[in-house]
Design an enzyme around this catalytic site. Structure first.
Site, PDB file in Angstrom:
ATOM      1  CG  ASP A  13      -1.907  -1.167   1.200  1.00 35.35           C
ATOM      2  OD1 ASP A  13      -2.270  -1.613   0.094  1.00 35.35           O
ATOM      3  OD2 ASP A  13      -2.271  -1.642   2.291  1.00 35.35           O
ATOM      4  CE  LYS A  16       2.434  -2.433  -4.352  1.00 34.95           C
ATOM      5  NZ  LYS A  16       2.099  -2.052  -2.972  1.00 34.95           N
TER       6      LYS A  16
HETATM    7  P1  GDP Z   1      -0.726   0.379  -3.527  1.00 35.35           P
HETATM    8  O1  GDP Z   1      -1.358  -0.890  -3.087  1.00 35.35           O
HETATM    9  O2  GDP Z   1       0.742   0.419  -3.261  1.00 35.35           O
HETATM   10  O3  GDP Z   1      -1.044   0.729  -4.955  1.00 35.35           O
HETATM   11  O4  GDP Z   1      -1.371   1.528  -2.619  1.00 35.35           O
HETATM   12  P2  GDP Z   1      -2.941   1.700  -2.277  1.00 35.35           P
HETATM   13  O5  GDP Z   1      -3.626   2.206  -3.477  1.00 35.35           O
HETATM   14  O6  GDP Z   1      -3.463   0.471  -1.627  1.00 35.35           O
HETATM   15  O7  GDP Z   1      -2.859   2.783  -1.123  1.00 35.35           O
HETATM   16  C1  GDP Z   1      -2.323   4.057  -1.343  1.00 35.35           C
HETATM   17  C2  GDP Z   1      -3.442   5.093  -1.083  1.00 35.35           C
HETATM   18  O8  GDP Z   1      -2.863   6.376  -0.961  1.00 35.35           O
HETATM   19  C3  GDP Z   1      -4.426   5.194  -2.220  1.00 35.35           C
HETATM   20  O9  GDP Z   1      -5.688   5.515  -1.686  1.00 35.35           O
HETATM   21  C4  GDP Z   1      -3.894   6.358  -3.057  1.00 35.35           C
HETATM   22  O10 GDP Z   1      -4.920   7.036  -3.790  1.00 35.35           O
HETATM   23  C5  GDP Z   1      -3.340   7.238  -1.985  1.00 35.35           C
HETATM   24  N1  GDP Z   1      -2.174   8.046  -2.355  1.00 35.35           N
HETATM   25  C6  GDP Z   1      -1.162   7.727  -3.210  1.00 35.35           C
HETATM   26  N2  GDP Z   1      -0.212   8.693  -3.189  1.00 35.35           N
HETATM   27  C7  GDP Z   1      -0.634   9.625  -2.321  1.00 35.35           C
HETATM   28  C8  GDP Z   1      -0.056  10.835  -1.820  1.00 35.35           C
HETATM   29  O11 GDP Z   1       1.036  11.253  -2.178  1.00 35.35           O
HETATM   30  N3  GDP Z   1      -0.790  11.518  -0.871  1.00 35.35           N
HETATM   31  C9  GDP Z   1      -1.997  11.091  -0.426  1.00 35.35           C
HETATM   32  N4  GDP Z   1      -2.617  11.813   0.500  1.00 35.35           N
HETATM   33  N5  GDP Z   1      -2.567   9.951  -0.870  1.00 35.35           N
HETATM   34  C10 GDP Z   1      -1.879   9.218  -1.783  1.00 35.35           C
HETATM   35  P1  IMO Z   2      -0.961  -4.140  -2.263  1.00 36.03           P
HETATM   36  O1  IMO Z   2      -0.544  -4.693  -3.602  1.00 36.03           O
HETATM   37  C1  IMO Z   2      -0.994  -4.568   2.067  1.00 36.03           C
HETATM   38  C2  IMO Z   2      -1.031  -8.656   3.647  1.00 36.03           C
HETATM   39  C3  IMO Z   2      -2.253  -9.124   4.399  1.00 36.03           C
HETATM   40  C4  IMO Z   2      -1.614 -10.093   5.368  1.00 36.03           C
HETATM   41  C5  IMO Z   2      -0.528 -10.745   4.525  1.00 36.03           C
HETATM   42  C6  IMO Z   2      -0.940 -12.088   3.919  1.00 36.03           C
HETATM   43  O2  IMO Z   2      -2.235  -3.396  -2.302  1.00 36.03           O
HETATM   44  O3  IMO Z   2       0.172  -3.405  -1.637  1.00 36.03           O
HETATM   45  P2  IMO Z   2      -2.537 -12.761   1.899  1.00 36.03           P
HETATM   46  O4  IMO Z   2      -3.986 -12.516   1.677  1.00 36.03           O
HETATM   47  O5  IMO Z   2      -1.653 -12.199   0.842  1.00 36.03           O
HETATM   48  O6  IMO Z   2      -2.220 -14.198   2.173  1.00 36.03           O
HETATM   49  O7  IMO Z   2      -2.193 -11.971   3.276  1.00 36.03           O
HETATM   50  O8  IMO Z   2      -0.237  -9.825   3.482  1.00 36.03           O
HETATM   51  N1  IMO Z   2      -1.292  -8.133   2.282  1.00 36.03           N
HETATM   52  C7  IMO Z   2      -1.228  -6.835   1.960  1.00 36.03           C
HETATM   53  N2  IMO Z   2      -1.011  -5.746   2.720  1.00 36.03           N
HETATM   54  N3  IMO Z   2      -1.123  -4.441   0.733  1.00 36.03           N
HETATM   55  C8  IMO Z   2      -1.302  -5.527  -0.048  1.00 36.03           C
HETATM   56  O9  IMO Z   2      -1.298  -5.452  -1.401  1.00 36.03           O
HETATM   57  C9  IMO Z   2      -1.410  -6.791   0.563  1.00 36.03           C
HETATM   58  N4  IMO Z   2      -1.614  -8.048   0.102  1.00 36.03           N
HETATM   59  C10 IMO Z   2      -1.527  -8.854   1.162  1.00 36.03           C
HETATM   60  O10 IMO Z   2      -2.882  -8.044   5.048  1.00 36.03           O
HETATM   61  O11 IMO Z   2      -0.971  -9.389   6.397  1.00 36.03           O
HETATM   62 MG    MG Z   3      -2.892  -1.545  -1.833  1.00 28.40          MG
END
Ligand code: GDP
Ligand code: IMO
Ligand code: MG
Length: 456
Positions: A13, A16
């Site tokens: 999260d 990416k």
């Molecule tokens: P990923 O799994 O690595 O793609 O990340 P996620 O999408 O799960 O979580 C990142 C969250 O932060 C999302 O809701 C994005 O829209 C938000 N986000 C990304 N970059 C920024 C930033 O620079 N500032 C803020 N406030 N939010 C961001």
């Molecule tokens: P993105 O791509 C954050 C975590 C789960 C749990 C562990 C194992 O959005 O960054 P699983 O279901 O994969 O067997 O769970 O990994 N987990 C993540 N945490 N971002 C993710 O994906 C995750 N995908 C799995 O919360 O701790």
């Molecule tokens: Mg994510």
């Protein structure tokens, strides 16, 4: 031409999705190489928010080809929902290709994932419950179903009937779950096969052809370095290899074809699920980061645990991924803080430690050693260049880059595309210097790195 891997440098999260979308503008092909629908990648374009689980974040660009690679595990039901959602928003998915070698998440995988978590009680992993671990376990055990089996109806019937009857014994005897009806499951999955068949390809060949034509290829990691099955905080990890090395295996190409690796890290740290987290903040500050950062899981809606930036795991991520540069996201979330802490080392049983301990028992006992920096207490959301940033914010970034010994190429200050500072174009700009001005090799030894964080 450059073939670039984007990886998460923390526990997932990191943003990416946003960074991949941004870089996809100059990519011809975007490849997801591991993980499944446990991932949730958010991309914000103007007033629209896209939440992608399996489809690469490059899909929003019409001319970009997207590939779900061989190292992924695919839940066809969720993938089809994702295709429908994009279609409803007028986003074409014609350019989506799916590897015939990817493995298929079946209903028994989801059931076993959820039931085994329950059985583990306080030893649970905190998985997303999406069947990821059991799908990869079957792949290793060689009882998995691949996309090629799914779309080849002749094989499917015979193979699934045997497998479902075998899994039914486990469901009934071990977990007290009623057995699945093989014929119902086969019918359901044959429907999915019809829908997905036009997208199924030999993806390794497609990628290789792209490389030969000198196309720009982006490899999008899911999860993060500390969730890596081999190099993460085992057993509190996912069941695949999100690290850069995983891109070669998951995409089916050789390491000589990779030009650079971009790590994505938040300006602080979050984690979802169980497992140690040395810099975790309980109380008001943790709440504040969670609220300001909207830290709720994209896939499960769970509240993310929040804490200070941990430069020990950051340095580890640089090492494990061979990272060339960093994208720091969510700097804006720190805007209101009077002071900001960064973990520079751990105290483990009274011993000062600057390296990530590979023993999970030792990692669980790490106490963070912090350095405190002044906050900037003003909004950075509108900053569009390093010069626009308050001095304290710039100092904070420099401090992170120096600690991690890697230059920062991108700074993100909000979810939308324009809330970004591109310090150095990570695709076309110079690669991290490996030779000095006299042509001598630069030895990137830990702790002797006086190089500027923003230039190579
Ligand atoms: P990923 O799994 O690595 O793609 O990340 P996620 O999408 O799960 O979580 C990142 C969250 O932060 C999302 O809701 C994005 O829209 C938000 N986000 C990304 N970059 C920024 C930033 O620079 N500032 C803020 N406030 N939010 C961001
Ligand atoms: P993105 O791509 C954050 C975590 C789960 C749990 C562990 C194992 O959005 O960054 P699983 O279901 O994969 O067997 O769970 O990994 N987990 C993540 N945490 N971002 C993710 O994906 C995750 N995908 C799995 O919360 O701790
Ligand atoms: Mg994510």
């Amino acid at each position: 031409m450059a073939n670039v891997i984007v990886i998460g440098a923390q526990w997932g999260d990191e943003g990416k999705g946003k960074i991949t979308d941004l870089l996809s503008k100059s990519a011809d092909i975007v490849v997801r190489y591991q993980g499944g629908v446990n991932a949730g990648h958010t991309v914000v374009v103007q007033d629209q928010t896209f939440k992608l689980h399996l489809i690469p974040s490059g899909i929003l660009y019409e001319d970009t080809e997207c590939i779900i690679g061989s190292g992924t595990v695919i839940d066809p039901q969720v993938l089809i929902e994702e295709l429908d959602q994009l279609a409803a928003l007028n986003i074409s998915t014609e350019n989506l290709m799916i590897s015939q070698m990817a493995h298929v998440t079946m209903p028994y995988h989801r059931l076993i994932d959820q039931a085994s978590e329950q059985k583990r009680g306080k030893r649970k992993i905190g998985t997303t419950g999406r069947g990821i671990g059991p799908t990869y376990a079957d792949k290793s055990e060689r009882t998995g179903v691949r996309i090629i089996d799914l779309v080849n109806a002749n094989n499917l019937h015979e193979q699934l009937e045997w497998t479902i009857n075998y899994k039914n014994v486990i469901l009934e005897k071990l977990y007290d779950i009623p057995p699945l009806d093989p014929h119902e499951v086969i019918q359901e999955y044959m429907g999915y096969a019809e829908r997905l068949r036009p997208h199924v390809v030999d993806s390794s060949l497609k990628i290789y052809e792209g490389i030969k034509k000198k196309r720009n290829i982006l490899f999008e990691g899911a999860q993060g370095t500390l969730l890596d099955l081999d190099h993460g905080t085992y057993p509190y990890v996912t069941s695949s290899n999100p690290v850069a090395g995983g891109a070669c295996i998951g995409a089916g190409i050789g390491p000589t074809m990779i030009d650079r690796v971009i790590g994505v890290a938040k300006a602080y740290t979050t984690r979802v699920g169980e497992g140690p987290f040395p810099t975790e903040l309980d109380g008001d500050l943790g709440e504040q980061l969670c609220d300001r950062g909207s830290e709720f899981g994209t896939t499960t809606g769970r509240r993310r645990r929040c804490g200070w930036f941990d430069a020990v795991i950051g340095r580890y991520a640089v090492r494990i991924n061979g990272m060339d540069c960093l994208a720091i996201t969510k700097l804006d979330v720190l805007d209101t803080l009077a002071e900001i802490k960064v973990c520079v080392a751990y105290n483990i049983d009274g011993v000062h430690c600057e390296e990530f301990p590979s023993s999970s028992l030792r990692f669980a006992r790490c106490e963070p050693i912090y350095e405190t920096l002044p906050g900037w207490r003003q909004s950075t959301a509108q900053c569009r260049s390093l010069e626009d940033l308050p001095k304290a914010a710039l100092d904070y970034l420099k401090f992170l880059a120096e600690l991690m010994e890697v230059p920062i190429a991108i700074v993100s200050l909000g979810a939308s595309r324009d809330q970004t500072i591109i310090v150095e174009d990570p695709i076309h700009g110079p690669k991290r210097a490996l030779l000095d001005a006299n042509g001598a090799p630069v030895n990137h030894q830990p702790h002797d790195s006086p190089h500027s964080p923003f230039a190579n």
